[in-house]
Design a protein around this motif. Structure first.
Motif, short mmCIF file in Angstrom:
data_model
loop_
_atom_site.label_atom_id
_atom_site.label_comp_id
_atom_site.label_asym_id
_atom_site.label_seq_id
_atom_site.Cartn_x
_atom_site.Cartn_y
_atom_site.Cartn_z
N ARG A 31 0.83 -1.23 0.00
CA ARG A 31 0.00 0.00 0.00
C ARG A 31 0.85 1.26 0.00
NH1 ARG A 31 -3.44 -2.95 3.53
NH2 ARG A 31 -2.48 -1.96 5.37
N LEU A 32 2.03 1.17 0.54
CA LEU A 32 2.92 2.34 0.58
C LEU A 32 3.45 2.72 -0.80
CD1 LEU A 32 5.05 1.68 3.78
CD2 LEU A 32 3.23 3.38 3.50
N GLU A 33 3.47 1.76 -1.73
CA GLU A 33 3.96 2.00 -3.09
C GLU A 33 5.37 2.59 -3.08
OE1 GLU A 33 1.06 4.39 -5.11
OE2 GLU A 33 -0.51 2.86 -4.98
N ILE A 34 6.22 2.01 -2.21
CA ILE A 34 7.58 2.52 -2.04
C ILE A 34 8.62 1.64 -2.69
CG2 ILE A 34 7.89 1.33 0.18
CD1 ILE A 34 9.10 4.91 -0.53
N LEU A 35 8.30 0.35 -2.86
CA LEU A 35 9.29 -0.60 -3.40
C LEU A 35 9.71 -0.22 -4.83
CD1 LEU A 35 7.71 -3.94 -2.16
CD2 LEU A 35 9.81 -2.87 -1.29
N LEU B 112 14.71 7.92 14.73
CA LEU B 112 14.91 8.03 13.28
C LEU B 112 14.08 6.99 12.52
CD1 LEU B 112 18.71 8.70 12.66
CD2 LEU B 112 16.79 10.24 12.26
N ALA B 113 13.98 5.78 13.07
CA ALA B 113 13.17 4.73 12.42
C ALA B 113 11.70 5.16 12.37
CB ALA B 113 13.31 3.42 13.17
N GLN B 114 11.23 5.81 13.42
CA GLN B 114 9.86 6.33 13.43
C GLN B 114 9.68 7.41 12.37
OE1 GLN B 114 9.25 7.61 17.48
NE2 GLN B 114 9.23 5.51 18.29
N GLN B 115 10.71 8.23 12.21
CA GLN B 115 10.65 9.27 11.18
C GLN B 115 10.60 8.67 9.77
OE1 GLN B 115 10.26 12.65 11.56
NE2 GLN B 115 9.90 11.98 13.67
N VAL B 116 11.32 7.55 9.58
CA VAL B 116 11.26 6.87 8.28
C VAL B 116 9.84 6.42 7.98
CG1 VAL B 116 12.01 4.84 7.00
CG2 VAL B 116 13.66 6.11 8.36
N MET B 117 9.16 5.86 9.01
CA MET B 117 7.78 5.41 8.81
C MET B 117 6.87 6.59 8.49
SD MET B 117 6.07 2.60 8.73
CE MET B 117 4.82 3.06 7.54
N LEU B 118 7.08 7.71 9.16
CA LEU B 118 6.28 8.91 8.88
C LEU B 118 6.53 9.41 7.46
CD1 LEU B 118 6.64 10.87 12.26
CD2 LEU B 118 4.60 9.72 11.39
N LEU B 119 7.79 9.33 7.03
CA LEU B 119 8.12 9.72 5.66
C LEU B 119 7.42 8.82 4.64
CD1 LEU B 119 11.94 10.57 5.75
CD2 LEU B 119 10.07 12.14 5.19
N ARG C 226 4.74 10.27 2.07
CA ARG C 226 4.98 10.06 0.64
C ARG C 226 3.75 9.46 -0.03
NH1 ARG C 226 6.51 6.49 -3.10
NH2 ARG C 226 8.14 7.10 -4.61
N LYS C 227 3.14 8.48 0.66
CA LYS C 227 1.94 7.84 0.12
C LYS C 227 0.78 8.84 -0.01
CE LYS C 227 -1.19 4.83 -1.02
NZ LYS C 227 -1.33 4.47 -2.44
N SER D 10 -1.03 10.01 -3.42
CA SER D 10 -2.49 9.90 -3.61
C SER D 10 -3.09 11.24 -4.01
CB SER D 10 -3.16 9.39 -2.32
OG SER D 10 -2.69 8.11 -1.99
N LEU D 11 -2.61 12.31 -3.38
CA LEU D 11 -3.10 13.65 -3.73
C LEU D 11 -2.73 14.03 -5.15
CD1 LEU D 11 -2.37 15.62 -0.43
CD2 LEU D 11 -4.62 15.10 -1.37
N THR D 12 -1.51 13.67 -5.54
CA THR D 12 -1.07 13.96 -6.91
C THR D 12 -1.93 13.22 -7.93
OG1 THR D 12 1.21 14.31 -6.18
CG2 THR D 12 0.88 13.84 -8.51
N LYS D 13 -2.21 11.95 -7.65
CA LYS D 13 -3.05 11.17 -8.55
C LYS D 13 -4.46 11.74 -8.62
CE LYS D 13 -0.60 6.77 -7.99
NZ LYS D 13 -0.67 5.39 -7.44
#
Length: 409
Positions: free
Chosen positions: A19-23, A152-159, A163-164, A168-171
């Motif tokens: 769902r994150l569409e990050i890979l 920092l790991a929590q910040q990565v999850m927030l990022l 990003r997602k 979604s807003l861009t789409k």
């Protein structure tokens, strides 16, 4: 070598990751910066942001190593995600039996001795990957360093989540733009196709009245006049729709020319063939400005037209004002008309919004004019506001950004 266990919530975890569409997305500075900060905190030469896919480990960001992905079976991080609430630290990984003869570790040069992985966990407590720090020699992190890396790991999850949302807003924006373009094309096509039949209808009515004048009684002529008036109303409505959807073309900031504002206003007022008693107070000075004439003319046609139509006084009074500063021209159109009800002020610029039921001549408006004016004003880099006292007066104030031609070397 021990193959990592599959988490009991693996299905949900993989769905959350997808769902994150990050890979397989390109490198991004925000994540590279995280690895740089993690390296500074830990004093380690290698930092990775790894995500654990179904059959692989994939790195979103890497510091100190050229690494993209590896087989999940050989991944140290794949072990870490089984304990989403714990930091996993191997002070000397060469002494850990489960990683003995691990193909990934054996092919790395120089060899890895130290590893610490902090799970990257979402709101459902699903570990999607890790922020890991690595050293070529045995090592150990302090509690303060581990706490900082957890943050920092929590910040990565927030990022990831941000990003997602942005994606979604861009789409949604792109889809909205696409649908709006389809609507504009549809409105333009339909409007153009209707203009000619309406013109023919009006012409036919005039021919019928001229040719059969003696045969038609009063009621018959009245019906023809009604049809003709309705045709004119529909024609005006279609013209308004066309103008509204063509504002982007009209309000071209680069399509400018030098104009005498009062002369333009005189031309606009002449278009109305005013029959009522009317006092128009022109701008006291005689400003000459460089603007998009077609757009400004259309703005004044709508605003002055409304001042004339929506006025219940025996004598119509319209006052026009102008000022400027370094960046903008400012205009106002004020009248002594019916005013705008308080509950309509917030929606007066919305498409198809109507403030009063009928105008001075008993005709109903179409709610397109002021929406068109707002689009034109904003297209010219300005803003428009309204002040009104119901039954007394209305004042529309708008600005237009001055034209500035950028110099090129």
């Amino acid at each position: 070598m021990e193959i990592p266990q599959i988490p009991i919530n693996e299905k949900e975890r993989l769905e959350a990751l997808q769902r994150l569409e990050i890979l397989d997305t390109p490198a991004e500075k925000a994540y590279d910066d995280i690895t740089l900060i993690a390296a500074e905190i830990s004093k380690m030469p290698i930092v990775l942001i790894n995500l654990i896919d179904k059959n692989r480990q994939w790195a979103k960001a890497a510091f100190g190593i050229n690494f993209c992905e590896s087989d999940r079976k050989h991944s140290i991080c794949a072990h870490v995600i089984n304990n989403p609430n714990e930091i996993t630290e191997y002070k000397n990984i060469t002494e850990v039996k489960e990683f003995d003869k691990n193909p990934l570790l054996e092919k790395l040069n120089p060899k890895i001795n130290y590893y610490c992985g902090i799970p990257i966990v979402n709101k459902e407590n699903l570990a999607l990957g890790t922020l890991c720090v690595i050293d070529h020699k045995p090592n150990q992190l302090s509690d303060a360093q581990k706490t900082s890396l957890q943050a920092l790991a929590q910040q990565v999850m927030l990022l990831f989540e941000l990003r997602k949302k942005n994606s979604s807003l861009t789409k949604a924006k792109e889809e909205l733009h696409k649908q709006n373009e389809l609507l504009k094309n549809f409105a333009g096509t339909v409007s153009h196709d209707m203009k000619m039949p309406l013109s023919n209808m009006i012409l036919t009515i005039d021919l019928l009245k001229a040719q059969y004048d003696k045969q038609l009684d009063f009621q018959g002529k009245k019906h023809l006049d009604y049809i003709k008036q309705a045709s004119f109303t529909l024609s005006d409505y279609i013209s308004s729709i066309l103008t509204h959807y063509e504002t982007d073309k009209i309000a071209d900031k680069n399509n400018v020319e030098e104009i005498d504002v009062n002369h333009l206003l005189e031309e606009v007022i002449d278009l109305f063939h005013i029959q009522e008693e009317c006092e128009i107070n022109f701008i006291e000075e005689n400003p000459v400005i460089k603007v998009n004439k077609i757009a400004l003319e259309q703005i004044f046609i709508n605003l002055i037209g409304n001042s004339l139509k929506y006025n219940d006084k025996n004598k119509i009074i319209i006052s026009l004002n102008f000022s400027k500063d370094q960046h903008y021209y400012y205009f106002s159109v004020t009248d002594n008309g019916v005013g705008i009800p308080e509950d309509k002020k917030d929606s007066i610029f919305d498409l198809f919004s109507i403030a009063t039921s009928v105008d001075r001549n008993g005709r109903k408006g179409n709610g397109i004019g002021l929406s068109t004016v707002k689009k034109l004003v904003e297209g010219l880099g300005g803003k428009i506001t309204v002040e009104s006292r119901e039954g007394q007066e209305t004042s529309f104030k708008f600005s237009i950004q001055k034209y500035s031609q950028k110099k090129t070397a």
